[in-house]
Enzyme design. Structure first.
Site, short mmCIF file in Angstrom:
data_model
loop_
_atom_site.label_atom_id
_atom_site.label_comp_id
_atom_site.label_asym_id
_atom_site.label_seq_id
_atom_site.Cartn_x
_atom_site.Cartn_y
_atom_site.Cartn_z
N GLY A 99 5.49 -22.09 -75.41
CA GLY A 99 4.69 -21.92 -74.21
C GLY A 99 5.44 -22.44 -72.98
O GLY A 99 6.42 -23.18 -73.09
N CYS A 100 4.98 -22.03 -71.80
CA CYS A 100 5.67 -22.41 -70.57
C CYS A 100 5.58 -23.92 -70.34
O CYS A 100 6.61 -24.58 -70.13
CB CYS A 100 5.10 -21.63 -69.38
SG CYS A 100 3.30 -21.66 -69.27
N TYR A 101 4.38 -24.48 -70.40
CA TYR A 101 4.25 -25.93 -70.21
C TYR A 101 5.02 -26.71 -71.28
O TYR A 101 5.75 -27.66 -70.97
CB TYR A 101 2.78 -26.34 -70.23
CG TYR A 101 1.98 -26.01 -68.99
CD1 TYR A 101 2.37 -26.47 -67.74
CD2 TYR A 101 0.80 -25.28 -69.08
CE1 TYR A 101 1.60 -26.19 -66.61
CE2 TYR A 101 0.04 -25.00 -67.95
CZ TYR A 101 0.44 -25.45 -66.72
OH TYR A 101 -0.32 -25.20 -65.61
N THR A 116 7.65 -25.94 -72.91
CA THR A 116 9.10 -25.89 -72.69
C THR A 116 9.54 -26.95 -71.70
O THR A 116 10.45 -27.75 -71.95
CB THR A 116 9.51 -24.49 -72.18
OG1 THR A 116 9.17 -23.53 -73.20
CG2 THR A 116 10.99 -24.41 -71.88
N ALA A 117 8.89 -26.97 -70.53
CA ALA A 117 9.27 -27.95 -69.50
C ALA A 117 9.02 -29.38 -69.98
O ALA A 117 9.84 -30.29 -69.75
CB ALA A 117 8.49 -27.69 -68.21
#
Lengths: 347, 347, 347, 347
Positions: free
Chosen positions: A150-152, A154-155
């Site tokens: 997911g995007c969150y 990953t960061a």
């Protein structure tokens, strides 16, 4: 290699098309969109005019196309749990950008996604595609199903793992304040993503209830070796692309910002897509816009003995389509940077 | 009552002029701007055309105007430490929107502002103008100098104090993730506040080093009765107005979101400008745009036993000019809402 | 005076509620919303918390409320053509913010709106509520139905009429390049008004086909005395509020910018809400944000012998709710500025 | 081929560096910045981290670097009039992105730019680099100095020329309403390009006085064969990248939108970077963001017998750096698309 894209009408799908356009080793065979099938891609996205004039098709076109080797699924959650087993059995490699195969525990999926999970057999087969962390596992020849992070997560994970792995921070003290541009909410119209509601506004949402929480904890637990409980809060920011996670954790030993920065530089020294900022410099989302970079800044706050980590990505690239391509490169033995050496768009 | 405004060319000064325009009990006598003196207000701010055509003057005009009763100072830090003693001695009431009189300890000021402090005698005379918290002190007849709170401290303190006062949270676990629109950076051109650098971008800055940290800690310590050490991080958001502080703290006892919400509602039940959101609802900066409201949402995160507090204000109103007027109302015995009953501008 | 609002859930309706909140002579009795009836206003618009906690009702509530004197209709086109005759017959004053009663010629309505028109009897009864131009007609005691002008026509007509009335420009040479913020598109979610589609983007739409064309021409023809044919093009701008019309017309005689400016100043010398800029100054939408002002700048281009007129309004205020209230004030014999003396919100 | 960039710290210079990074036939030798010399590029532009770590140098470095073949000048007006003759005499190819060599008539330059012009000898040597229009001239072997077109002229000329060449429009009726994002104003801080002044705002500026007027007229006159007088007005839009020119002209004969569209398609059939929209479709700036495309939409307005042309470009690419590289490709006999086949960034 011939590929197909399911869910091509969403922002993630369009981003896959943008990035794959310059990829030297692949050919896009079919683009599928349930909601807009029968129309042309340029009708949905005029910016593809003269670049990609493919027709958006029904899923059926991919089912009958024997030549396809690999499929990207850029669909809402709850869709691929049925589709992907079918294509796996037909021998296709599947890269799933949705959340359906990220959690190993089906019950956890059910609890957080409020939907029934994918079959356990396939959940176990899926490999979590955070390349910088799971590279060895991803390179095993039997990998046919990749759960793209997911995007969150990953960061968050790229920002936390080096310190956590070295046991420099207390896992139970981790607080993640996440902020995202609006493209992460997708292209389906709703009151909450209208321009007039978002512009000149900022909103917190899903306080402590975001479905990315168990995904993050699952990976942190693997890295740390025992249970990890995080605070994770999300905010909607009036911009289109970009995620910033500001993370806080109690330090387990005395250390300086410089030393911490060196530990991160060492941890990621072979990682092209990770850029560690020098002490005193602070990441900004626009520095990674349109690119596959994850930029990380670090600060040891002596007053509170806490580590502050700031991690930014483009949610549609490193947080979705870019990482999916990086995964494709990885499992095919290609240079991971293939098709992804994009200079960020600034300003 | 006759008032003067020093620093009328900045955004804070312009906001004072907007809000005071409808105030029934005052008259604006002089508007002072060092950098643009001699020009008209409408030259600097065409939106005041037909509303306020005053001339921006030299400070001298206020010095010789015997009739002025009260002065607002909307100046950069380091300016009023010399001006205000002069006007206090002449018997004027002074409301300082800069940070010069907020910290009781001059050495602390010097450390965080990198400037020499105001004379200790006057620092001790100043009352910190957070009306909802310091009302009794502000109503004492001898109060002539008010240190108007900073924008971040206002949102932070109003969000934290009820839980801290009741010892429901551990003061050493407090983490404040603050986000602000760009108007807080003022009207002086610099690379960092250009449109092309801010738009479609988000940036963390002054990690753990913001000068509002000692201001917040000073008040929290008064409330709590002993030392408090906070983590405080600031972010620049691509919008003009608005501050959101998302705050995290470990709970000292088991409590539900509903119970916590009730405690806050009770604590602020007589406060017109504070709006406590129902469980499940989440504040957004635009809900307070142009108004003097501070909106607060609460969430008890059972998984981590932490309290999450989201507090939003308009940085130019409740975070600056609006609160200054609220202070003026308060010390004059007027209804605190006078001139401040503005419906937020949405969308 | 007791008023009701139909269509209170749209942006125009919410703006009526914002502006009427401070109006000294009226009381809001019922707020009607077809799509969200049964919910509270603060549920739809949290910014009204502690300000207006009314319930959104069914139209029926207004039908049975005998006490209501005046109704505002802030509905999509095609709705009031049936509603308004009913309420007129019950003796209510009706102010229609939709386009249903603006065109005297029902066939023209049908052609441009692609809908069947209101009954001709009522079309003839309606008075076009552009106060600055039609004041005398609006003050006639028999006026019970006001067609509140469209947002684009308001900015366009106020900008063009002084020059056209004096026959200083050739009516067949008029070109209007109109630009609008997104709030004009309403609060119904659609792909075209999503943040990610609008932000950092600009789009022309309805080239030469906007339904405001016949409305503008109808008024210009009345003013000029014969047929007028305009070019009118609209653009969507990445901002929430504001309309700017840049207008071009061939001059019929030699004249300077200064002389033209004086003619406009004279034409509008008694108009509080119109501000004529000095030669060399150029209007900006933010100078009128949240207010009922229309700002106009003029430039005679000697090289081409053309007049350039730039006219700006806040589309939700002077272009909708503000003008509707100005009309209400006017027909009731109140000071037109009542409830509308708002300082624009800048920045 | 070895190239140098003068003015690398501005947005145009940074865009040259972004685009040239992937260009297969060139090598960047020196990057010059007067204001930030001695610092690294990544200090000024952190987004270049790990991509380009060159040092910003003094002009002197280019003067002594014998190996450089070609120079890009991305400097403010008034700078290259002295620099370029020096480098031409040293045998370097010069591509000037400033306005100094665009006008053949030095007096015209002086009148519109309020600066003294470049030496006439060199003005005559310069070729106007609008590739799609001047390709033959640009391919002449003696061309060593290219005046890269302005951003507004590029969008305007590409939109007007096909109709004007065919004498389908009356040249004296041309009205150009131009709108631009803020990056065109450069990276030097000033009140006018601050975020808080631009955001949620729109402003007209330089009404009939923009220095791009004589540049546009010069080219139109060459195409048409006699004098052309245009109305040209510019507007600042709250976005970073993108120019839209909406153009109006009286038709000289009866024609349909479909016929006009076909004429444009034919005129540009070999031009990769020009995309003519189908009747009913309307260009948007984001469709070309980050790319070298110019998108054009056409509408014949039967009611007024006028042609409406909407033309959009990315001001930093086709309006500056991209076109400069296209020119470099062209005069070197390379495929014009080299390094410029970028998929626009959407959303």
């Amino acid at each position: 290699m011939k590929v197909g894209i399911v869910g091509a009408n969403g922002y993630g799908g369009a981003e896959l098309l943008r990035l794959l356009h310059h990829h030297p080793y692949i050919e896009i065979e079919n683009v599928v969109s349930h909601s807009t099938k029968g129309t042309s891609l340029t009708k949905q996205y005029p910016h593809f005019t003269k670049i990609n004039n493919m027709k958006l098709e029904d899923l059926y076109q991919i089912e009958i196309n024997e030549e396809i080797d690999l499929l990207f699924f850029s669909t809402p959650s709850g869709v691929t749990k049925e589709m992907i087993p079918y294509f796996l059995e037909k021998g296709k490699i599947c890269i799933d950008l949705s959340g359906d195969y990220r959690l190993k525990d089906g019950q956890l999926y059910e609890k957080w996604y409020k939907k029934s999970p994918a079959p356990s057999y396939y959940l176990q087969k899926a490999v979590y595609g955070l390349c910088e962390v799971n590279r060895k596992q991803l390179q095993l020849p039997e990998v046919k199903l990749i759960a793209n992070p997911g995007c969150y997560p990953t960061a968050t994970l790229l920002g936390l793992i080096p310190a956590l792995k070295e046991k420099l921070i207390d896992p139970d003290s981790i607080i993640i304040d996440a902020k995202s541009g609006v493209s992460g909410a997708g292209r389906s119209p709703s009151l909450g993503n209208l321009f007039a509601e978002i512009n000149e506004n900022m909103k917190a949402y899903k306080l402590g209830e975001h479905q990315h929480i168990p995904e993050i904890e699952q990976v942190l637990e693997e890295v740390y070796g025992e249970g990890v409980n995080i605070s994770f809060t999300t905010h909607l920011i009036p911009m289109t692309r970009g995620i910033m996670c500001t993370m806080y954790a109690n330090l387990t030993k005395e250390i300086t910002t410089e030393e911490m920065t060196n530990i991160y530089r060492l941890a990621y020294e072979d990682e092209h897509f990770i850029r560690i900022y020098s002490p005193g410099e602070s990441p900004a989302t626009k520095n990674v816009s349109g690119s596959n970079f994850c930029d990380i800044g670090l600060k040891v706050d002596k007053r509170t003995n806490r580590l502050i980590i700031v991690s930014v990505i483009d949610n549609l690239v490193k947080g979705a389509a870019g990482q999916a391509i990086q995964n494709m490169n990885l499992i095919n033995g290609w240079d991971e940077r293939t098709g992804l050496e994009i200079v960020p768009l600034f300003p």
